[in-house]
Design a protein around this motif. Structure first.
Motif, mmCIF file in Angstrom:
data_model
loop_
_atom_site.group_PDB
_atom_site.id
_atom_site.type_symbol
_atom_site.label_atom_id
_atom_site.label_comp_id
_atom_site.label_asym_id
_atom_site.label_seq_id
_atom_site.Cartn_x
_atom_site.Cartn_y
_atom_site.Cartn_z
ATOM 1 N N UNK A 174 0.691 -3.886 -10.239
ATOM 2 C CA UNK A 174 1.277 -2.542 -10.240
ATOM 3 C C UNK A 174 1.645 -2.110 -11.647
ATOM 4 N N UNK A 175 2.246 -3.006 -12.411
ATOM 5 C CA UNK A 175 2.619 -2.670 -13.790
ATOM 6 C C UNK A 175 1.376 -2.328 -14.612
ATOM 7 N N UNK A 176 0.308 -3.077 -14.434
ATOM 8 C CA UNK A 176 -0.942 -2.780 -15.142
ATOM 9 C C UNK A 176 -1.482 -1.405 -14.747
ATOM 10 N N UNK A 177 -1.423 -1.100 -13.462
ATOM 11 C CA UNK A 177 -1.903 0.208 -12.996
ATOM 12 C C UNK A 177 -1.072 1.334 -13.591
ATOM 13 N N UNK B 236 10.461 -11.905 -12.680
ATOM 14 C CA UNK B 236 9.424 -12.615 -13.433
ATOM 15 C C UNK B 236 8.663 -11.740 -14.417
ATOM 16 N N UNK B 237 8.811 -10.421 -14.352
ATOM 17 C CA UNK B 237 7.934 -9.551 -15.156
ATOM 18 C C UNK B 237 8.655 -8.823 -16.290
ATOM 19 N N UNK B 238 9.818 -9.299 -16.719
ATOM 20 C CA UNK B 238 10.530 -8.601 -17.792
ATOM 21 C C UNK B 238 9.691 -8.483 -19.062
ATOM 22 N N UNK B 239 8.892 -9.465 -19.364
ATOM 23 C CA UNK B 239 8.103 -9.409 -20.602
ATOM 24 C C UNK B 239 7.075 -8.282 -20.574
ATOM 25 N N UNK B 240 6.772 -7.752 -19.388
ATOM 26 C CA UNK B 240 5.792 -6.678 -19.269
ATOM 27 C C UNK B 240 6.429 -5.291 -19.336
ATOM 28 N N UNK B 241 7.750 -5.237 -19.382
ATOM 29 C CA UNK B 241 8.459 -3.961 -19.402
ATOM 30 C C UNK B 241 9.151 -3.750 -20.746
ATOM 31 N N UNK B 242 9.712 -2.563 -20.936
ATOM 32 C CA UNK B 242 10.354 -2.228 -22.209
ATOM 33 C C UNK B 242 11.846 -2.539 -22.222
ATOM 34 N N UNK B 243 12.472 -2.516 -21.052
ATOM 35 C CA UNK B 243 13.895 -2.836 -20.935
ATOM 36 C C UNK B 243 14.120 -3.769 -19.749
ATOM 37 N N UNK B 244 15.124 -4.620 -19.877
ATOM 38 C CA UNK B 244 15.627 -5.402 -18.745
ATOM 39 C C UNK B 244 16.653 -4.522 -18.040
ATOM 40 N N UNK B 245 16.297 -4.017 -16.869
ATOM 41 C CA UNK B 245 17.180 -3.103 -16.154
ATOM 42 C C UNK B 245 18.108 -3.839 -15.204
ATOM 43 N N UNK B 246 19.389 -3.499 -15.270
ATOM 44 C CA UNK B 246 20.397 -4.166 -14.439
ATOM 45 C C UNK B 246 21.280 -3.113 -13.780
ATOM 46 N N UNK B 247 21.398 -3.158 -12.469
ATOM 47 C CA UNK B 247 22.417 -2.381 -11.770
ATOM 48 C C UNK B 247 23.703 -3.185 -11.868
ATOM 49 N N UNK B 248 24.575 -2.753 -12.769
ATOM 50 C CA UNK B 248 25.607 -3.624 -13.344
ATOM 51 C C UNK B 248 26.925 -3.595 -12.570
ATOM 52 N N UNK C 86 0.824 -1.206 0.000
ATOM 53 C CA UNK C 86 0.000 0.000 0.000
ATOM 54 C C UNK C 86 0.860 1.259 0.000
ATOM 55 N N UNK C 87 1.858 1.302 0.867
ATOM 56 C CA UNK C 87 2.675 2.510 0.974
ATOM 57 C C UNK C 87 3.635 2.638 -0.212
ATOM 58 N N UNK C 88 4.085 1.503 -0.765
ATOM 59 C CA UNK C 88 4.939 1.587 -1.950
ATOM 60 C C UNK C 88 4.144 2.127 -3.139
ATOM 61 N N UNK C 89 2.931 1.633 -3.330
ATOM 62 C CA UNK C 89 2.099 2.103 -4.439
ATOM 63 C C UNK C 89 1.807 3.598 -4.311
ATOM 64 N N UNK C 90 1.484 4.046 -3.101
ATOM 65 C CA UNK C 90 1.213 5.463 -2.884
ATOM 66 C C UNK C 90 2.416 6.312 -3.255
ATOM 67 N N UNK C 91 3.587 5.859 -2.846
ATOM 68 C CA UNK C 91 4.839 6.568 -3.147
ATOM 69 C C UNK C 91 5.125 6.600 -4.636
ATOM 70 N N UNK D 241 4.670 -11.708 -6.443
ATOM 71 C CA UNK D 241 4.557 -11.554 -7.905
ATOM 72 C C UNK D 241 3.228 -10.951 -8.345
ATOM 73 N N UNK D 242 2.142 -11.314 -7.690
ATOM 74 C CA UNK D 242 0.838 -10.786 -8.107
ATOM 75 C C UNK D 242 0.772 -9.275 -7.915
ATOM 76 N N UNK D 243 1.336 -8.805 -6.819
ATOM 77 C CA UNK D 243 1.357 -7.357 -6.590
ATOM 78 C C UNK D 243 2.077 -6.643 -7.733
ATOM 79 N N UNK D 244 3.242 -7.148 -8.113
ATOM 80 C CA UNK D 244 4.022 -6.463 -9.147
ATOM 81 C C UNK D 244 3.320 -6.514 -10.504
#
Length: 348
Positions: free
Chosen positions: A183-186, A208-220, A142-147, A177-180
């Motif tokens: 969240x991506x849909x929202x 698990x949700x890379x297919x729902x995003x535009x880039x695979x982000x990595x802190x390299x 709840x607090x993460x989504x609000x932020x 996983x369900x939350x994320x």
């Protein structure tokens, strides 16, 4: 031809706003990743209102993107509530500061990524959030989504072209996983720009949700070598291993491009051993180590077709207690600054 089209688009956008004065509403300069690398900088939020003069040096790096990072806070790994208040924190982390910083970047021809991050007291790693009760997980959600939705709305209103939905939240992503997915849909229901997530170098393979995003982000912050001053051959060999892994993940997700949501090295001895760490007191200043590691990264991965670009860590636009530390990550006024500038010019 692609670069020519981008230049024409930039001229058109500039001419449309040429009659405006001061900090006016502006269309972000959106760089399609297939047309240009994301030559990015991670900007430390300023304590005080930022000025155009403080933004200008970012353009001198030949950067075309900058990450704006508004932090929120947690008390501890086992205390789930996320705190974000416009009355707390640095000016650059507040909605007005984010908006003005974005406008000043646009005025320099630089686009923005908003990259919300959480700071846990004592600097505990966010990937180790540990909750045991369902009600605690629900409070975190709840607090993460609000932020985060606060800044999604800003990103949409100000045409900010790239948004990072989270940073190094390993256990949170694994456990909920369900939350994320929801969240991506929202976010997608509101925001029309591109999305990524900043996964740590040792956990990005299991997101698990890379297919729902535009880039695979990595802190390299991939380990490179144990030498006090790295040898280029060691760096090349290490990148051979990590490149194979990155390519495999990209291919697994329909050749989605990899974006280094953070990358960088300290300017100290043994900078390649554990690149995610600050230097202990006993390590000496070593700008050459930092420069060699940057050179190795640009040589080995920057021009690969699967590579979207990235954001070096980090840049201070004002003097602060963190600025000027000789052994810390910032490449400002160090040998690596020219290495980055040259690499960004070649890939722009």
């Amino acid at each position: 031809m692609k670069n020519l089209l981008f230049i024409i688009l930039t001229i058109i956008l500039s001419s449309c706003n040429s009659g405006n004065k001061g900090l006016v509403e502006n269309t972000s300069i959106i760089l399609a990743p297939e047309d240009a690398k994301i030559n990015g900088i991670s900007l430390v939020a300023t304590n005080h209102p930022i000025t155009a003069a403080q933004i200008k040096p970012l353009a001198d790096f030949n950067a075309n993107y900058t990450a704006i990072i508004p932090y929120a806070w947690m008390r501890a790994l086992d205390q789930p509530e996320i705190f974000y208040s416009e009355d707390r924190g640095d000016w650059g982390e507040k909605p007005n500061g984010v908006t003005i910083t974005n406008q000043l970047l646009n005025d320099q021809g630089i686009s923005a990524m908003i990259k919300p991050q959480i700071w846990i007291r004592r600097g505990d790693y966010t990937g180790h959030i540990k909750l045991t009760k369902e009600e605690d997980w629900q409070l975190l959600e709840k607090t993460y989504s609000s932020y985060i939705m606060r800044f999604v709305k800003i990103a949409e209103e100000k045409n900010i072209p790239l948004f990072c939905i989270g940073t190094e939240l390993d256990s949170f992503v694994d456990a909920r996983p369900e939350y994320w997915n929801n969240l991506i849909k929202e976010i997608r229901s509101i925001y029309k720009g591109q999305l990524t997530y900043a996964a740590n170098w040792d956990s990005y393979k299991r997101v698990h949700f890379w297919n729902e995003l535009d880039f695979i982000g990595v802190d390299a912050y991939f380990p490179m070598c144990d030498l006090k001053t790295p040898d280029p051959e060691n760096i090349n060999a290490s990148w051979g291993k990590w490149k194979a892994e990155l390519v495999s993940v990209s291919q697994k997700h329909h050749n989605k491009k990899i974006l280094f949501t953070e990358y960088g090295y300290i300017s100290a001895d043994f900078a390649g051993r554990e690149p995610w760490k600050n230097a202990p007191e006993e390590y000496g200043v070593n700008q050459e180590a930092q420069q060699i590691l940057y050179e190795g990264l640009f040589k080995n991965v920057w021009n690969e077709k699967w590579m979207a670009g990235g954001f070096f860590w980090k840049y201070h636009a004002e003097d602060s207690r963190w600025h000027g530390f000789e052994k810390r990550f910032t490449p400002q006024n160090k040998k690596a600054a020219q290495t980055i500038t040259d690499a960004y010019r070649k890939s722009s």
